[in-house]
Design an enzyme around this catalytic site. Structure first.
Site, PDB file in Angstrom:
ATOM      1  N   GLY A  13     134.219  67.737 -11.916  1.00 38.53           N
ATOM      2  CA  GLY A  13     135.439  67.645 -12.718  1.00 38.53           C
ATOM      3  C   GLY A  13     135.477  66.327 -13.481  1.00 38.53           C
ATOM      4  O   GLY A  13     134.592  65.484 -13.323  1.00 38.53           O
ATOM      5  N   GLN A  14     136.501  66.161 -14.292  1.00 35.82           N
ATOM      6  CA  GLN A  14     136.615  64.929 -15.087  1.00 35.82           C
ATOM      7  C   GLN A  14     136.585  63.706 -14.177  1.00 35.82           C
ATOM      8  O   GLN A  14     135.777  62.791 -14.341  1.00 35.82           O
ATOM      9  CB  GLN A  14     137.942  64.901 -15.841  1.00 35.82           C
ATOM     10  CG  GLN A  14     138.205  66.039 -16.782  1.00 35.82           C
ATOM     11  CD  GLN A  14     139.452  65.735 -17.589  1.00 35.82           C
ATOM     12  OE1 GLN A  14     139.408  64.969 -18.554  1.00 35.82           O
ATOM     13  NE2 GLN A  14     140.572  66.328 -17.215  1.00 35.82           N
ATOM     14  N   LEU A  39     136.535  74.736  -2.220  1.00 38.17           N
ATOM     15  CA  LEU A  39     137.754  74.246  -1.564  1.00 38.17           C
ATOM     16  C   LEU A  39     138.704  75.381  -1.174  1.00 38.17           C
ATOM     17  O   LEU A  39     139.634  75.173  -0.398  1.00 38.17           O
ATOM     18  CB  LEU A  39     138.470  73.249  -2.479  1.00 38.17           C
ATOM     19  CG  LEU A  39     137.746  71.909  -2.694  1.00 38.17           C
ATOM     20  CD1 LEU A  39     138.390  71.143  -3.838  1.00 38.17           C
ATOM     21  CD2 LEU A  39     137.772  71.075  -1.410  1.00 38.17           C
ATOM     22  N   ALA A  62     140.485  70.228  -7.618  1.00 40.20           N
ATOM     23  CA  ALA A  62     141.837  70.773  -7.701  1.00 40.20           C
ATOM     24  C   ALA A  62     141.830  71.999  -8.598  1.00 40.20           C
ATOM     25  O   ALA A  62     140.933  72.162  -9.436  1.00 40.20           O
ATOM     26  CB  ALA A  62     142.807  69.738  -8.265  1.00 40.20           C
ATOM     27  N   TYR A 101     144.291  62.882  -4.994  1.00 40.59           N
ATOM     28  CA  TYR A 101     144.961  62.690  -6.288  1.00 40.59           C
ATOM     29  C   TYR A 101     146.033  63.752  -6.471  1.00 40.59           C
ATOM     30  O   TYR A 101     145.818  64.934  -6.174  1.00 40.59           O
ATOM     31  CB  TYR A 101     143.933  62.749  -7.429  1.00 40.59           C
ATOM     32  CG  TYR A 101     142.908  61.660  -7.266  1.00 40.59           C
ATOM     33  CD1 TYR A 101     143.123  60.398  -7.800  1.00 40.59           C
ATOM     34  CD2 TYR A 101     141.762  61.876  -6.497  1.00 40.59           C
ATOM     35  CE1 TYR A 101     142.200  59.373  -7.601  1.00 40.59           C
ATOM     36  CE2 TYR A 101     140.836  60.858  -6.285  1.00 40.59           C
ATOM     37  CZ  TYR A 101     141.066  59.619  -6.840  1.00 40.59           C
ATOM     38  OH  TYR A 101     140.170  58.597  -6.626  1.00 40.59           O
ATOM     39  N   THR A 103     149.945  64.514  -8.941  1.00 35.35           N
ATOM     40  CA  THR A 103     150.358  64.640 -10.335  1.00 35.35           C
ATOM     41  C   THR A 103     151.831  64.314 -10.571  1.00 35.35           C
ATOM     42  O   THR A 103     152.662  64.499  -9.669  1.00 35.35           O
ATOM     43  CB  THR A 103     150.086  66.090 -10.796  1.00 35.35           C
ATOM     44  OG1 THR A 103     150.669  66.296 -12.072  1.00 35.35           O
ATOM     45  CG2 THR A 103     150.673  67.119  -9.835  1.00 35.35           C
ATOM     46  N   ASP A 104     152.136  63.927 -11.793  1.00 35.63           N
ATOM     47  CA  ASP A 104     153.538  63.751 -12.206  1.00 35.63           C
ATOM     48  C   ASP A 104     154.270  65.103 -12.243  1.00 35.63           C
ATOM     49  O   ASP A 104     155.493  65.133 -12.293  1.00 35.63           O
ATOM     50  CB  ASP A 104     153.600  63.082 -13.588  1.00 35.63           C
ATOM     51  CG  ASP A 104     152.890  63.885 -14.658  1.00 35.63           C
ATOM     52  OD1 ASP A 104     151.776  64.372 -14.393  1.00 35.63           O
ATOM     53  OD2 ASP A 104     153.448  64.045 -15.762  1.00 35.63           O
ATOM     54  N   TYR A 127     151.570  75.105 -10.325  1.00 38.53           N
ATOM     55  CA  TYR A 127     150.608  74.007 -10.143  1.00 38.53           C
ATOM     56  C   TYR A 127     151.282  72.818  -9.457  1.00 38.53           C
ATOM     57  O   TYR A 127     150.787  72.307  -8.444  1.00 38.53           O
ATOM     58  CB  TYR A 127     150.029  73.597 -11.502  1.00 38.53           C
ATOM     59  CG  TYR A 127     149.295  72.282 -11.501  1.00 38.53           C
ATOM     60  CD1 TYR A 127     148.027  72.174 -10.937  1.00 38.53           C
ATOM     61  CD2 TYR A 127     149.876  71.139 -12.053  1.00 38.53           C
ATOM     62  CE1 TYR A 127     147.356  70.963 -10.919  1.00 38.53           C
ATOM     63  CE2 TYR A 127     149.210  69.930 -12.049  1.00 38.53           C
ATOM     64  CZ  TYR A 127     147.958  69.835 -11.479  1.00 38.53           C
ATOM     65  OH  TYR A 127     147.296  68.630 -11.467  1.00 38.53           O
ATOM     66  N   TRP A 152     148.245  63.324 -17.118  1.00 36.62           N
ATOM     67  CA  TRP A 152     147.579  63.566 -18.406  1.00 36.62           C
ATOM     68  C   TRP A 152     146.144  63.019 -18.429  1.00 36.62           C
ATOM     69  O   TRP A 152     145.810  62.125 -19.231  1.00 36.62           O
ATOM     70  CB  TRP A 152     148.396  62.938 -19.533  1.00 36.62           C
ATOM     71  CG  TRP A 152     149.754  63.500 -19.754  1.00 36.62           C
ATOM     72  CD1 TRP A 152     150.498  64.255 -18.889  1.00 36.62           C
ATOM     73  CD2 TRP A 152     150.561  63.353 -20.939  1.00 36.62           C
ATOM     74  NE1 TRP A 152     151.706  64.571 -19.452  1.00 36.62           N
ATOM     75  CE2 TRP A 152     151.766  64.027 -20.705  1.00 36.62           C
ATOM     76  CE3 TRP A 152     150.369  62.695 -22.154  1.00 36.62           C
ATOM     77  CZ2 TRP A 152     152.780  64.077 -21.659  1.00 36.62           C
ATOM     78  CZ3 TRP A 152     151.384  62.732 -23.094  1.00 36.62           C
ATOM     79  CH2 TRP A 152     152.569  63.426 -22.849  1.00 36.62           C
TER      80      TRP A 152
HETATM   81  N1  NAP Z   1     143.947  66.989 -15.609  1.00 37.91           N
HETATM   82  C1  NAP Z   1     145.150  66.418 -15.623  1.00 37.91           C
HETATM   83  O1  NAP Z   1     145.782  66.304 -16.678  1.00 37.91           O
HETATM   84  C2  NAP Z   1     145.750  65.860 -14.364  1.00 37.91           C
HETATM   85  C3  NAP Z   1     147.028  65.286 -14.407  1.00 37.91           C
HETATM   86  C4  NAP Z   1     147.567  64.760 -13.249  1.00 37.91           C
HETATM   87  C5  NAP Z   1     146.865  64.814 -12.064  1.00 37.91           C
HETATM   88  N2  NAP Z   1     145.643  65.412 -12.042  1.00 37.91           N
HETATM   89  C6  NAP Z   1     144.942  65.491 -10.762  1.00 37.91           C
HETATM   90  O2  NAP Z   1     143.790  64.679 -10.844  1.00 37.91           O
HETATM   91  C7  NAP Z   1     142.753  65.230 -10.046  1.00 37.91           C
HETATM   92  C8  NAP Z   1     141.489  65.374 -10.871  1.00 37.91           C
HETATM   93  O3  NAP Z   1     141.752  66.267 -11.941  1.00 37.91           O
HETATM   94  P1  NAP Z   1     140.753  66.445 -13.164  1.00 37.91           P
HETATM   95  O4  NAP Z   1     141.521  66.154 -14.380  1.00 37.91           O
HETATM   96  O5  NAP Z   1     139.496  65.743 -12.884  1.00 37.91           O
HETATM   97  O6  NAP Z   1     140.566  68.026 -13.081  1.00 37.91           O
HETATM   98  P2  NAP Z   1     139.339  68.926 -13.534  1.00 37.91           P
HETATM   99  O7  NAP Z   1     138.560  68.238 -14.587  1.00 37.91           O
HETATM  100  O8  NAP Z   1     139.902  70.277 -13.769  1.00 37.91           O
HETATM  101  O9  NAP Z   1     138.444  68.934 -12.237  1.00 37.91           O
HETATM  102  C9  NAP Z   1     138.802  69.651 -11.095  1.00 37.91           C
HETATM  103  C10 NAP Z   1     137.519  70.052 -10.420  1.00 37.91           C
HETATM  104  O10 NAP Z   1     137.872  70.829  -9.272  1.00 37.91           O
HETATM  105  C11 NAP Z   1     136.971  71.889  -9.227  1.00 37.91           C
HETATM  106  N3  NAP Z   1     137.447  73.053  -8.497  1.00 37.91           N
HETATM  107  C12 NAP Z   1     138.315  74.006  -8.892  1.00 37.91           C
HETATM  108  N4  NAP Z   1     138.401  74.966  -7.959  1.00 37.91           N
HETATM  109  C13 NAP Z   1     137.550  74.591  -6.971  1.00 37.91           C
HETATM  110  C14 NAP Z   1     137.176  75.184  -5.747  1.00 37.91           C
HETATM  111  N5  NAP Z   1     137.670  76.340  -5.333  1.00 37.91           N
HETATM  112  N6  NAP Z   1     136.275  74.524  -4.979  1.00 37.91           N
HETATM  113  C15 NAP Z   1     135.731  73.363  -5.385  1.00 37.91           C
HETATM  114  N7  NAP Z   1     136.035  72.769  -6.524  1.00 37.91           N
HETATM  115  C16 NAP Z   1     136.932  73.386  -7.316  1.00 37.91           C
HETATM  116  C17 NAP Z   1     136.714  72.278 -10.665  1.00 37.91           C
HETATM  117  O11 NAP Z   1     135.510  72.996 -10.700  1.00 37.91           O
HETATM  118  P3  NAP Z   1     135.132  73.898 -11.944  1.00 37.91           P
HETATM  119  O12 NAP Z   1     134.718  72.923 -12.986  1.00 37.91           O
HETATM  120  O13 NAP Z   1     134.033  74.742 -11.433  1.00 37.91           O
HETATM  121  O14 NAP Z   1     136.373  74.660 -12.298  1.00 37.91           O
HETATM  122  C18 NAP Z   1     136.631  70.925 -11.315  1.00 37.91           C
HETATM  123  O15 NAP Z   1     135.308  70.438 -11.296  1.00 37.91           O
HETATM  124  C19 NAP Z   1     143.308  66.545  -9.499  1.00 37.91           C
HETATM  125  O16 NAP Z   1     143.827  66.321  -8.220  1.00 37.91           O
HETATM  126  C20 NAP Z   1     144.430  66.882 -10.447  1.00 37.91           C
HETATM  127  O17 NAP Z   1     145.421  67.679  -9.827  1.00 37.91           O
HETATM  128  C21 NAP Z   1     145.054  65.919 -13.170  1.00 37.91           C
END
Ligand code: NAP
Length: 298
Positions: A13-14, A39, A62, A101, A103-104, A127, A152
């Site tokens: 993920g990011q 997960l 996530a 991690y 989220t807001d 979510y 974000w």
């Molecule tokens: N993105 C946002 O804007 C945001 C905002 C606030 C908080 N957050 C939190 O920050 C954290 C990191 O988010 P991010 O932005 O890095 O999200 P992301 O880029 O969507 O990465 C999430 C990763 O989790 C993986 N995932 C999804 N389902 C899964 C499963 N069943 N088993 C194992 N891995 C799985 C995804 O895999 P795939 O690539 O295969 O789908 C992806 O690699 C999370 O906790 C998120 O809730 C994110």
């Protein structure tokens, strides 16, 4: 001294990708992407921790598809609510520290001043509700867990607002962007670097500081402001002779989506600053560094 094993979930993920990269100097990183650790499978989650025996778990995996989560509630809950609780239980069993991690989107967005950690939660969408359940599941275990709420998240890989805007800017003459939702954009590499910094103080210090924190860049922006900064800083999109697109501010009501979003999600980071001794820069400075392509300088 033996190097600690660090288990990173969601490693493709990011955030997970950057964590696996930036934490490597601090320990032996086990980068578990979805193929290596699903997960949604509770037995696999427990087995992954028992197999790796990490001193530190970074749960960056996530279910982040906010609109799809409205339909895929069971899958979202398995990943966002149940898995964090299992990771925390397993961490407690072996004396590991967990960094998780959140989220807001656990908040309703009705405030007009930054949310402190103890502000009442009231998620507006599935979510946010599942992420809140994940926080609670961790708290219920009493493990040494640091929960970092952020907002974000963007980066130069994966799926995010920055890459969407860049693509659309190259295709369209006008971008219509929501201007009545305010939050703070956060570069995944900046969040990962902050994580590396708090881990760098040592795991005993981290365990002592277990708790909930807001981790975010400074300042605030609407999606419209963010889009303008992306297009402005990104320069003229490649191959587009007619120049940058016009960016028009619209209301949330003009762009209906399945999941409701909070109108305001700025997080108060004072507790993080007081505990760990630093704050992240203004979001615009962080964005500039991201767009300049220097991922090592969060
Ligand atoms: N993105 C946002 O804007 C945001 C905002 C606030 C908080 N957050 C939190 O920050 C954290 C990191 O988010 P991010 O932005 O890095 O999200 P992301 O880029 O969507 O990465 C999430 C990763 O989790 C993986 N995932 C999804 N389902 C899964 C499963 N069943 N088993 C194992 N891995 C799985 C995804 O895999 P795939 O690539 O295969 O789908 C992806 O690699 C999370 O906790 C998120 O809730 C994110």
């Amino acid at each position: 001294m033996q190097r600690p094993t660090i288990l990173v979930t969601g490693a493709n993920g990011q955030l997970g990708f950057e964590l696996a990269r930036l934490l490597a100097p601090l320990g032996d990183v086990v980068a578990a992407d979805r193929a290596r650790l699903d997960l949604a499978n509770p037995d696999a989650v427990a087995a992954a921790v028992r197999g790796a025996k990490p001193a530190l778990i970074l749960n960056a995996g996530a279910y982040t598809a906010v609109d799809l989560a409205e339909k895929e509630t069971v899958q979202a809950a398995a990943i966002n609510a149940r898995a964090p609780g299992i990771l925390a239980e397993e961490a407690k069993r072996i004396g590991a520290v967990l960094i998780h991690y959140s989220t807001d989107y656990v908040f309703d967005g009705l405030r007009t001043t930054p949310y402190p950690e103890d502000a009442p939660t009231a998620p507006l969408n599935v979510y946010g509700a599942t992420k809140l359940e994940g926080e609670r599941a961790i708290a219920a275990t009493d493990a040494h867990a640091v929960v970092l709420r952020t907002s974000w998240v963007y980066g130069l890989r994966g799926k995010n607002f920055l890459l969407t805007i860049r693509r659309l800017a190259a295709e369209r003459d006008e971008l219509r962007i929501v201007a009545d939702q305010v939050g703070v954009p956060n570069w995944c590499a900046s969040l990962a670097e902050a994580t590396a910094r708090i881990v760098g103080d040592g795991l005993p210090a981290l365990a002592e500081r277990a708790g909930m924190y807001h981790l975010s860049a400074t300042g605030s922006a609407s999606w419209y402001d963010f889009a303008r900064a992306i297009v402005g800083d990104a320069g003229q999109p490649r191959g587009k002779a007619r120049g940058k697109p016009r960016i028009t501010a619209i209301a949330t009501a003009d762009y209906p989506l399945p999941a409701r979003r909070p109108a305001y999600g700025v997080l108060d980071t004072a507790r993080f600053a007081a505990t760990f001794g630093f704050t992240l820069p203004d979001w615009q400075d962080v964005l500039s560094r991201c767009l300049a392509g220097r991922p090592d300088t969060a």
